[in-house]
Design a protein around this motif. Structure first.
Motif, PDB file in Angstrom:
ATOM      1  N   PHE A  25      39.136  41.438  32.790  1.00 29.88           N
ATOM      2  CA  PHE A  25      39.725  40.640  31.432  1.00 29.88           C
ATOM      3  C   PHE A  25      38.747  39.506  31.586  1.00 29.88           C
ATOM      4  N   ALA A  26      38.996  38.529  30.662  1.00 26.64           N
ATOM      5  CA  ALA A  26      38.624  37.292  30.730  1.00 26.64           C
ATOM      6  C   ALA A  26      38.581  36.689  31.832  1.00 26.64           C
ATOM      7  N   TYR A  27      37.566  36.165  32.338  1.00 24.70           N
ATOM      8  CA  TYR A  27      37.883  35.812  33.749  1.00 24.70           C
ATOM      9  C   TYR A  27      37.131  34.243  33.787  1.00 24.70           C
ATOM     10  N   VAL A  28      36.099  33.775  33.045  1.00 29.42           N
ATOM     11  CA  VAL A  28      35.394  32.627  33.117  1.00 29.42           C
ATOM     12  C   VAL A  28      36.203  31.452  33.429  1.00 29.42           C
ATOM     13  N   ILE A  29      36.157  30.587  34.314  1.00 25.56           N
ATOM     14  CA  ILE A  29      37.260  29.530  34.534  1.00 25.56           C
ATOM     15  C   ILE A  29      36.407  28.368  35.163  1.00 25.56           C
ATOM     16  N   ILE A  30      36.692  27.123  34.545  1.00 22.89           N
ATOM     17  CA  ILE A  30      36.149  26.096  35.115  1.00 22.89           C
ATOM     18  C   ILE A  30      37.011  25.562  36.379  1.00 22.89           C
ATOM     19  N   ILE A  31      36.506  25.066  37.279  1.00 17.00           N
ATOM     20  CA  ILE A  31      37.127  24.657  38.566  1.00 17.00           C
ATOM     21  C   ILE A  31      36.927  23.226  38.859  1.00 17.00           C
ATOM     22  N   LEU A  32      37.863  22.366  39.026  1.00  9.80           N
ATOM     23  CA  LEU A  32      37.776  20.788  39.354  1.00  9.80           C
ATOM     24  C   LEU A  32      38.463  20.839  40.660  1.00  9.80           C
ATOM     25  N   LEU A  33      37.973  20.061  41.623  1.00  7.04           N
ATOM     26  CA  LEU A  33      38.464  19.645  42.707  1.00  7.04           C
ATOM     27  C   LEU A  33      39.728  18.809  42.718  1.00  7.04           C
ATOM     28  N   THR A  34      40.559  18.950  43.469  1.00  2.76           N
ATOM     29  CA  THR A  34      41.935  18.123  43.383  1.00  2.76           C
ATOM     30  C   THR A  34      42.046  17.601  44.892  1.00  2.76           C
ATOM     31  N   ARG A  35      42.678  16.815  45.291  1.00  2.00           N
ATOM     32  CA  ARG A  35      43.010  16.282  46.611  1.00  2.00           C
ATOM     33  C   ARG A  35      44.564  16.318  47.034  1.00  2.00           C
ATOM     34  N   GLY A  36      44.750  17.053  48.062  1.00  2.00           N
ATOM     35  CA  GLY A  36      46.191  17.069  48.397  1.00  2.00           C
ATOM     36  C   GLY A  36      46.517  15.630  49.188  1.00  2.00           C
ATOM     37  N   HIS A  37      47.612  15.207  49.407  1.00  2.96           N
ATOM     38  CA  HIS A  37      48.119  14.003  49.953  1.00  2.96           C
ATOM     39  C   HIS A  37      48.005  14.310  51.399  1.00  2.96           C
ATOM     40  N   GLN A  38      47.882  13.244  52.174  1.00  2.00           N
ATOM     41  CA  GLN A  38      47.497  13.484  53.693  1.00  2.00           C
ATOM     42  C   GLN A  38      49.064  13.371  54.330  1.00  2.00           C
ATOM     43  N   ARG A  39      49.247  14.433  55.406  1.00  2.00           N
ATOM     44  CA  ARG A  39      50.602  14.311  55.902  1.00  2.00           C
ATOM     45  C   ARG A  39      50.013  14.972  57.335  1.00  2.00           C
ATOM     46  N   ILE A  40      51.132  14.783  58.445  1.00  2.00           N
ATOM     47  CA  ILE A  40      50.755  15.497  59.925  1.00  2.00           C
ATOM     48  C   ILE A  40      51.192  16.909  59.576  1.00  2.00           C
ATOM     49  N   LEU A  69      44.737  37.537  27.260  1.00  2.00           N
ATOM     50  CA  LEU A  69      45.482  38.106  28.297  1.00  2.00           C
ATOM     51  C   LEU A  69      45.509  39.540  28.198  1.00  2.00           C
ATOM     52  N   THR A  70      44.773  39.971  26.968  1.00  2.00           N
ATOM     53  CA  THR A  70      44.772  41.492  26.895  1.00  2.00           C
ATOM     54  C   THR A  70      44.343  42.225  27.986  1.00  2.00           C
ATOM     55  N   ALA A  98      51.371  41.285  35.179  1.00  2.00           N
ATOM     56  CA  ALA A  98      49.907  41.903  35.120  1.00  2.00           C
ATOM     57  C   ALA A  98      49.964  43.383  35.137  1.00  2.00           C
ATOM     58  N   ASN A  99      51.051  43.919  36.196  1.00  2.00           N
ATOM     59  CA  ASN A  99      51.403  45.352  35.927  1.00  2.00           C
ATOM     60  C   ASN A  99      50.071  46.125  36.020  1.00  2.00           C
ATOM     61  N   ILE A 100      49.648  46.073  37.191  1.00  2.00           N
ATOM     62  CA  ILE A 100      48.192  46.553  37.334  1.00  2.00           C
ATOM     63  C   ILE A 100      48.095  47.881  37.309  1.00  2.00           C
ATOM     64  N   ILE A 101      49.277  48.710  38.009  1.00  2.00           N
ATOM     65  CA  ILE A 101      49.200  50.200  38.164  1.00  2.00           C
ATOM     66  C   ILE A 101      50.393  50.527  37.342  1.00  2.00           C
ATOM     67  N   PRO A 102      50.157  50.789  35.966  1.00  2.00           N
ATOM     68  CA  PRO A 102      51.538  50.853  35.171  1.00  2.00           C
ATOM     69  C   PRO A 102      52.002  52.248  35.295  1.00  2.00           C
ATOM     70  N   MET A 103      51.444  53.265  35.909  1.00  2.00           N
ATOM     71  CA  MET A 103      52.049  54.459  35.939  1.00  2.00           C
ATOM     72  C   MET A 103      51.728  54.925  37.509  1.00  2.00           C
ATOM     73  N   ALA A 104      51.968  54.116  38.271  1.00  2.00           N
ATOM     74  CA  ALA A 104      51.895  54.507  39.747  1.00  2.00           C
ATOM     75  C   ALA A 104      50.944  55.501  40.109  1.00  2.00           C
ATOM     76  N   LEU A 105      50.680  56.250  41.109  1.00  2.00           N
ATOM     77  CA  LEU A 105      49.906  57.477  41.202  1.00  2.00           C
ATOM     78  C   LEU A 105      50.716  58.671  40.889  1.00  2.00           C
ATOM     79  N   PRO A 106      49.827  60.003  40.589  1.00  2.00           N
ATOM     80  CA  PRO A 106      50.845  60.859  40.098  1.00  2.00           C
ATOM     81  C   PRO A 106      51.687  61.621  41.315  1.00  2.00           C
ATOM     82  N   HIS A 107      52.945  61.694  40.901  1.00  2.00           N
ATOM     83  CA  HIS A 107      53.842  62.474  42.052  1.00  2.00           C
ATOM     84  C   HIS A 107      53.734  63.962  41.497  1.00  2.00           C
ATOM     85  N   LYS A 108      54.465  64.878  42.597  1.00  2.00           N
ATOM     86  CA  LYS A 108      54.580  66.123  42.325  1.00  2.00           C
ATOM     87  C   LYS A 108      56.105  66.394  42.926  1.00  2.00           C
ATOM     88  N   MET A 109      56.594  67.433  42.353  1.00  2.00           N
ATOM     89  CA  MET A 109      57.970  67.764  42.752  1.00  2.00           C
ATOM     90  C   MET A 109      57.805  68.768  43.895  1.00  2.00           C
TER      91      MET A 109
END
Ligand code: HEM
Length: 500
Positions: free
Chosen positions: A483-498, A467-468, A355-366
């Motif tokens: 970016f494209a973000y419309v997503i369908i969501i379906l419920l899933t069920r995790g198995h039971q454990r202590i 993904l552009t 995803a590389n969301i901050i490709p150039m960091a923030l500007p630094h200075k010498m």
């Protein structure tokens, strides 16, 4: 008059041409310049980091470009960025402050010297241990993930835009840390604050604001700058009110969050006769602004990338869900589970890398003159570490441009850390919110995958799922904002454990 103007213009062009390298002074090379505009015409204004990557192939890992009249040195590739930011942390560790930034030399992100040191140290201490210790934050993230799940459930598997609820959940973590309490998602005070912060961040990337940063003398004619200022003023007003409420109920023995801790520190210093410390109202306001600006859109954008990638690569989603189901089942996800979920951890890391969301960091200075890899870089020069070039460095990553979680796994499927993983940058200015962000990403992402399955919207094939990244002309902060973000969501069920 005309003659004088022509002479002035000629003088300007001559003084502006690329300085010739001298025997003792080899300036970093760079592309041909155009008067006044520098290299602006050669840059892809939507994705300047792509052009800079191309330049690095031609001019090497240290080169110069001119953003309008501003000379900027670009650092490219893992070895170079690491050598600069880590081995020469002091020299490369100052911040170059942009024109659009208000409250100069206050807070963390846009300050230098003692103010920066004190505010950054204080924020880090508070994020780590001052009443807001790791467990406290972890509990807040877990609590917030439940609110987020409830919102997602309401859509009952219909396609919807996940950005607003995710923004609210992530912003609430910063609210808990800063003010000591969260807000309801329908509280207008909260929603207006989050929406303003987002709008401000969007505006920061618009061409008009970027132009203002480069040519401040013409910037005053641009409307966006006015809107930017208006939003900042509204945020300040709201924060002043919140600070006053916190002041009235302040109990020095029991700090609720960052603001309380700051106010107590200020009081203590004043009581001991120190009236000129950096613990003043402007630094409080500015540091809180930096924590919100730094800590909200970044984390929520990364999370949304994670969900989008799961919809794009359902087999990888299957593997994450199989691992989560096997290791945690329907128990509450906690940070301590991370070590037992190497594949999920690798997927989160790979999301951040790609995803590389901050490709150039923030500007630094010498902070001082340096001869670096044979090039002379003068004190005061603006420097951008091209994080993209590290996250996509061919010498470091087997498949730099693909989504390939195996980058972070060894042959036995164990998680492996990678030095070239630098979405938070490195060195003196490394993101102070990294620990918090990593905790949020892990708990939110894993909990969402434990409860839901993410698929592409109806009528869109896997290949078509875009993904552009869409970016503003964000030479300031090249943050991929939507970016494209419309997503369908379906419920899933995790198995039971202590659960323990
Ligand atoms: C700075 C990335 C989350 C607060 C930065 C920088 C990067 C970054 C690349 C610039 C470093 C440089 O100049 O070299 C990210 C990413 C995040 C994230 C990818 C989430 C996925 C956060 C969070 C907070 C935060 C959660 C606060 C709670 C800051 C601040 C700075 C900063 C205050 C300025 C640091 C300074 O100038 O000393 N971040 N960040 N960030 N970030 Fe983050």
């Amino acid at each position: 008059l005309l003659g004088a103007l022509v002479v002035l213009l000629l003088l300007y062009i001559i003084s502006y041409s690329r300085p010739k390298s001298q025997e003792h002074r080899m300036d970093p090379p760079g592309p041909k310049l155009f008067p006044l505009l520098g290299n602006l015409l050669q840059l892809d204004l939507q994705r300047p980091y792509n052009t800079l990557l191309k330049f690095s192939k031609k001019y090497g890992s240290v080169f110069t470009v001119y953003l309008g009249p501003k000379k900027v040195v670009i650092l490219a590739g893992y070895k170079t960025v690491k050598e600069a930011l880590v081995n020469h942390a002091e020299e490369f560790g100052e911040r170059d402050v942009l024109q659009i930034v208000e409250d100069l030399n206050h807070g963390i992100a846009w300050s230098n010297g003692d103010v920066w040191k004190e505010m950054r140290r204080f924020a880090l201490t508070n994020m780590r241990d001052f009443g807001m210790g790791k467990k406290v934050i972890e509990d807040k993230i877990i609590e917030e993930s439940h609110y987020l799940i409830e919102v997602f459930k309401k859509f009952k598997g219909e396609a919807f835009d996940t950005s607003q609820p995710i923004n609210y959940a992530v912003s609430n973590i910063i609210c808990s840390m800063v003010y000591g309490s969260r807000f309801e998602y329908d509280d207008p005070e909260f929603t207006s604050m989050v929406d303003r912060t987002n709008r401000r961040s969007q505006l920061g990337g618009t061409p008009s604001v970027q132009l203002f940063n480069m040519f401040p003398w013409i910037g005053k004619w641009f409307a966006n700058k006015k809107e930017f200022k208006k939003l900042s003023e509204a945020n300040k007003k709201q924060n002043s009110e919140l600070f006053s409420q916190l002041k009235e109920t302040l109990n020095p023995q029991m700090c609720r969050g960052f603001v309380d801790a700051f106010l107590v520190q200020k009081q203590n210093l004043e009581e001991s006769g120190i009236t000129n410390s950096h613990f003043n109202d402007v630094n409080l306001m500015t540091t809180v602004r930096d924590l919100f600006n730094g800590g909200t859109e970044t984390t929520s954008t990364t999370l949304r990338w994670g969900l989008l990638l799961m919809a794009k690569y359902p087999k990888i989603q299957d593997q994450v869900q199989e691992e989560v189901n096997r290791v945690i089942g329907s128990c509450q996800v906690q940070v301590k589970d991370r070590k037992n979920l190497p594949f999920t951890d690798a997927v989160i890391h790979e999301t951040q890398r790609l995803a590389n969301i901050i490709p150039m960091a923030l500007p630094h200075k010498m902070s001082q003159d340096i001869t670096f890899q044979g090039h002379f870089i003068e004190k005061g020069t603006t420097v951008y570490p091209l994080l993209t070039s590290v996250l996509y460095d061919k010498a470091e990553w087997e498949r730099p441009h693909s989504f390939y979680p195996a980058h972070f796994l060894d042959k036995d499927g164990k998680f492996v850390k990678r030095d070239a993983f630098v979405p938070f940058s490195a060195g003196r200015r490394v993101c102070p919110g990294e620990g918090l962000a990593r905790m949020e990403l892990f708990i939110f992402f894993t909990t969402l995958l434990q409860h839901f399955r993410f698929t592409r919207p109806p009528g869109v094939s896997e290949d078509e799922l875009d993904l552009t990244p869409r970016v503003g002309f964000t030479l300031k902060l090249c943050l991929i904002s939507s970016f494209a973000y419309v997503i369908i969501i379906l419920l899933t069920r995790g198995h039971q454990r202590i659960c323990h």
